[in-house]
Design a protein around this motif. Structure first.
Motif, PDB file in Angstrom:
ATOM      1  N   PHE A   1       1.310  -0.882  -0.065  1.00  0.00           N
ATOM      2  CA  PHE A   1      -0.013  -0.405  -0.080  1.00  0.00           C
ATOM      3  C   PHE A   1       0.358   1.422   0.008  1.00  0.00           C
ATOM      4  CE2 PHE A   1      -2.628  -3.456   2.187  1.00  0.00           C
ATOM      5  CZ  PHE A   1      -3.329  -3.835   1.070  1.00  0.00           C
ATOM      6  N   GLY A   2       0.666   2.147  -1.143  1.00  0.00           N
ATOM      7  CA  GLY A   2       1.474   2.399  -1.188  1.00  0.00           C
ATOM      8  C   GLY A   2       2.154   3.307  -2.791  1.00  0.00           C
ATOM      9  N   GLN A   3       3.680   3.780  -2.717  1.00  0.00           N
ATOM     10  CA  GLN A   3       4.212   4.376  -3.867  1.00  0.00           C
ATOM     11  C   GLN A   3       5.843   3.882  -3.977  1.00  0.00           C
ATOM     12  OE1 GLN A   3       2.972   5.217  -6.942  1.00  0.00           O
ATOM     13  NE2 GLN A   3       1.631   6.339  -6.137  1.00  0.00           N
ATOM     14  N   PRO A   4       5.739   2.714  -5.362  1.00  0.00           N
ATOM     15  CA  PRO A   4       7.172   1.938  -4.995  1.00  0.00           C
ATOM     16  C   PRO A   4       8.246   3.051  -4.971  1.00  0.00           C
ATOM     17  CG  PRO A   4       6.097   2.002  -6.830  1.00  0.00           C
ATOM     18  CD  PRO A   4       5.383   2.022  -6.552  1.00  0.00           C
ATOM     19  N   GLY A   5       9.415   2.953  -4.258  1.00  0.00           N
ATOM     20  CA  GLY A   5      10.217   3.733  -3.560  1.00  0.00           C
ATOM     21  C   GLY A   5      10.164   4.825  -2.892  1.00  0.00           C
ATOM     22  N   ALA A   6       8.802   4.531  -2.497  1.00  0.00           N
ATOM     23  CA  ALA A   6       8.654   6.057  -1.264  1.00  0.00           C
ATOM     24  C   ALA A   6       8.634   4.990   0.475  1.00  0.00           C
ATOM     25  CB  ALA A   6       7.397   7.280  -1.249  1.00  0.00           C
TER      26      ALA A   6
ATOM     27  N   GLY B   1      12.153  -7.986   1.339  1.00  0.00           N
ATOM     28  CA  GLY B   1      11.833  -9.305   1.758  1.00  0.00           C
ATOM     29  C   GLY B   1      11.827 -10.043   0.679  1.00  0.00           C
ATOM     30  N   LEU B   2      10.686  -9.506  -0.075  1.00  0.00           N
ATOM     31  CA  LEU B   2      10.358 -10.592  -1.606  1.00  0.00           C
ATOM     32  C   LEU B   2      11.639 -10.535  -1.993  1.00  0.00           C
ATOM     33  CD1 LEU B   2       7.543  -8.648  -2.556  1.00  0.00           C
ATOM     34  CD2 LEU B   2       6.876 -10.917  -1.688  1.00  0.00           C
ATOM     35  N   ALA B   3      12.246  -9.962  -2.516  1.00  0.00           N
ATOM     36  CA  ALA B   3      13.818 -10.632  -3.130  1.00  0.00           C
ATOM     37  C   ALA B   3      14.472 -11.520  -2.357  1.00  0.00           C
ATOM     38  CB  ALA B   3      14.954  -8.985  -3.218  1.00  0.00           C
ATOM     39  N   ARG B   4      14.427 -11.569  -1.402  1.00  0.00           N
ATOM     40  CA  ARG B   4      15.414 -12.669  -0.365  1.00  0.00           C
ATOM     41  C   ARG B   4      14.254 -13.768  -0.577  1.00  0.00           C
ATOM     42  NH1 ARG B   4      15.496  -8.612   4.403  1.00  0.00           N
ATOM     43  NH2 ARG B   4      13.904 -10.021   4.771  1.00  0.00           N
TER      44      ARG B   4
ATOM     45  N   GLN C   1       9.727  -0.200   1.879  1.00  0.00           N
ATOM     46  CA  GLN C   1      11.177  -0.468   1.116  1.00  0.00           C
ATOM     47  C   GLN C   1      11.495  -2.708   1.695  1.00  0.00           C
ATOM     48  OE1 GLN C   1      12.575   0.112  -1.188  1.00  0.00           O
ATOM     49  NE2 GLN C   1      14.733  -1.530  -1.152  1.00  0.00           N
ATOM     50  N   ALA C   2      11.097  -2.592   2.779  1.00  0.00           N
ATOM     51  CA  ALA C   2      11.859  -3.489   3.464  1.00  0.00           C
ATOM     52  C   ALA C   2      10.852  -4.618   3.067  1.00  0.00           C
ATOM     53  CB  ALA C   2      11.043  -3.602   5.249  1.00  0.00           C
ATOM     54  N   GLY C   3       9.560  -4.719   2.805  1.00  0.00           N
ATOM     55  CA  GLY C   3       8.683  -5.785   2.489  1.00  0.00           C
ATOM     56  C   GLY C   3       9.163  -6.456   1.212  1.00  0.00           C
TER      57      GLY C   3
ATOM     58  N   ALA D   1      14.000   2.627  16.178  1.00  0.00           N
ATOM     59  CA  ALA D   1      13.278   0.876  16.713  1.00  0.00           C
ATOM     60  C   ALA D   1      12.632   0.484  15.488  1.00  0.00           C
ATOM     61  CB  ALA D   1      12.116   1.378  17.384  1.00  0.00           C
ATOM     62  N   ILE D   2      14.173  -0.722  15.280  1.00  0.00           N
ATOM     63  CA  ILE D   2      14.153  -1.362  14.205  1.00  0.00           C
ATOM     64  C   ILE D   2      13.407  -2.848  14.127  1.00  0.00           C
ATOM     65  CG2 ILE D   2      15.147  -2.908  12.971  1.00  0.00           C
ATOM     66  CD1 ILE D   2      18.015  -1.832  13.233  1.00  0.00           C
ATOM     67  N   ALA D   3      11.905  -2.509  13.712  1.00  0.00           N
ATOM     68  CA  ALA D   3      11.449  -3.906  12.743  1.00  0.00           C
ATOM     69  C   ALA D   3      11.137  -4.194  11.271  1.00  0.00           C
ATOM     70  CB  ALA D   3       9.440  -3.333  13.758  1.00  0.00           C
ATOM     71  N   ASP D   4      12.049  -5.001  10.934  1.00  0.00           N
ATOM     72  CA  ASP D   4      12.107  -5.373   9.362  1.00  0.00           C
ATOM     73  C   ASP D   4      11.004  -6.503   9.083  1.00  0.00           C
ATOM     74  OD1 ASP D   4      13.068  -6.192   7.320  1.00  0.00           O
ATOM     75  OD2 ASP D   4      15.099  -6.344   7.873  1.00  0.00           O
ATOM     76  N   ASN D   5      10.190  -6.009   8.983  1.00  0.00           N
ATOM     77  CA  ASN D   5       8.731  -6.451   8.279  1.00  0.00           C
ATOM     78  C   ASN D   5       9.212  -7.242   6.782  1.00  0.00           C
ATOM     79  OD1 ASN D   5       7.742  -4.168   5.431  1.00  0.00           O
ATOM     80  ND2 ASN D   5       7.932  -3.138   7.156  1.00  0.00           N
ATOM     81  N   GLY D   6      10.094  -7.293   6.501  1.00  0.00           N
ATOM     82  CA  GLY D   6      11.001  -8.242   5.292  1.00  0.00           C
ATOM     83  C   GLY D   6      10.730  -9.675   5.748  1.00  0.00           C
ATOM     84  N   VAL D   7      11.275  -9.423   7.617  1.00  0.00           N
ATOM     85  CA  VAL D   7      11.514 -10.697   7.983  1.00  0.00           C
ATOM     86  C   VAL D   7       9.885 -11.258   8.303  1.00  0.00           C
ATOM     87  CG1 VAL D   7      11.882 -12.156   9.867  1.00  0.00           C
ATOM     88  CG2 VAL D   7      13.821 -10.333   8.919  1.00  0.00           C
ATOM     89  N   ALA D   8       9.196 -11.241   8.251  1.00  0.00           N
ATOM     90  CA  ALA D   8       6.887 -11.434   8.143  1.00  0.00           C
ATOM     91  C   ALA D   8       7.184 -12.312   6.646  1.00  0.00           C
ATOM     92  CB  ALA D   8       6.722 -10.253   8.139  1.00  0.00           C
TER      93      ALA D   8
END
Length: 301
Positions: free
Chosen positions: A12-17, A27-30, A22-24, A226-233
């Protein structure tokens, strides 16, 4: 046509913003190393979230709604697609084919609130700013507020949701208002709008605490992040689906690669050591991080 399971991730949003999306994306790239075919859809318009989730479900085995703002759309769409799995990152809605995969932002936010309380003057003013008051954002605010009260019981807390995660001008105006009301430090949970908050913090001489990723490496205005890397999710959701273990998962301070408080170089070593003790107390259950806050919200005059 690929015979691999089809994953459609809706952001939800624009690429690159913004760091959250970006973390998501990272995560998809991984997750591309996994045996799935991944498609990404972007939806910047809140009113179109439900129709975008529905369109994703029509061609997916697993739909991932990235962020708590996707909860309502998934709740509306999932019952009509019982053979499709739906994951919500940072979400906690339930259903036969719905699971939430969450990094516990409130845990690193609690430590951020403690640091803020120790950093500002006794009885001083600290601020929080976010965009939409979605459940994970509310939990993050609650964690920060509790940490601030733990460290500096007399501190004044200014907290507001400006209504948009991605509007720099709006975030800047609210931040300037918080500074004018006496805040000397701000914890911002924003995405595309963060640049406006950063600029306003600098203009007012405020320190900032970021979230999602480590902002201290980018700019000296940041005292911590306060790191919470949602790419892990993101990755956890896909792995659970592939393993036929599709159930809610919450990831906290026990996984520092996903959740931790990053500190700027000017945070004294003794404060860092005290924060590490508190981290251990949270993990042991000796300190509880609340998920709700019942104080009074703030808005610019």
């Amino acid at each position: 046509m690929s015979s691999l399971p089809r994953v459609v991730a809706v952001l939800f949003g624009q690429p690159g913003a913004g760091a959250f999306n970006q973390a998501g994306v990272e995560g998809l790239a991984r997750a591309e190393a996994l045996p799935v075919a991944i498609e990404t859809l972007w939806e910047p318009v809140p009113a179109r979230r439900t129709e975008t989730i529905e369109a994703a479900a029509q061609r997916a085995d697993l739909v991932i709604a990235h962020g708590g703002q996707g909860e309502q759309a998934v709740a509306a769409v999932a019952p009509a697609f019982p053979d499709v799995a739906f994951a919500v990152t940072q979400g906690r809605i339930t259903g036969p084919n719905i699971a939430g995969f969450e990094v516990l932002q409130e845990q690193s936010a609690f430590l951020a609130g403690v640091l803020a309380g120790w950093w500002i003057a006794p009885g001083g003013v600290a601020a929080h700013l976010s965009g939409e008051p979605v459940p994970p954002g509310l939990r993050g605010r609650a964690g920060f507020a509790a940490g601030l009260a733990h460290a500096n019981p007399g501190a004044r807390f200014l907290t507001g949701f400006c209504g948009n995660q991605h509007d720099p001008e709006l975030a800047g105006r609210w931040t300037a208002g918080q500074a004018a009301a006496g805040a000397t430090l701000q914890f911002a949970m924003l995405d595309g709008g963060r640049a406006g908050a950063i600029a306003a913090c600098k203009a007012a001489g405020m320190r900032a605490i970021g979230n999602v990723r480590d902002w201290t490496a980018d700019d000296a205005v940041f005292l911590a992040s306060a790191i919470a890397d949602n790419g892990v999710a993101m990755v956890a959701a896909i792995k659970a689906f592939l393993a036929n273990r599709f159930a809610d998962r919450r990831i906290g301070l026990e996984a520092p690669e996903a959740v931790r408080l990053a500190l700027a170089a000017d945070v004294p070593a003794d404060l860092a050591a005290r924060l590490e003790v508190l981290r251990g107390a949270i993990l042991s259950g000796a300190v509880r991080v609340p998920e709700e806050w019942a104080g009074e919200a703030w808005a610019p005059p």
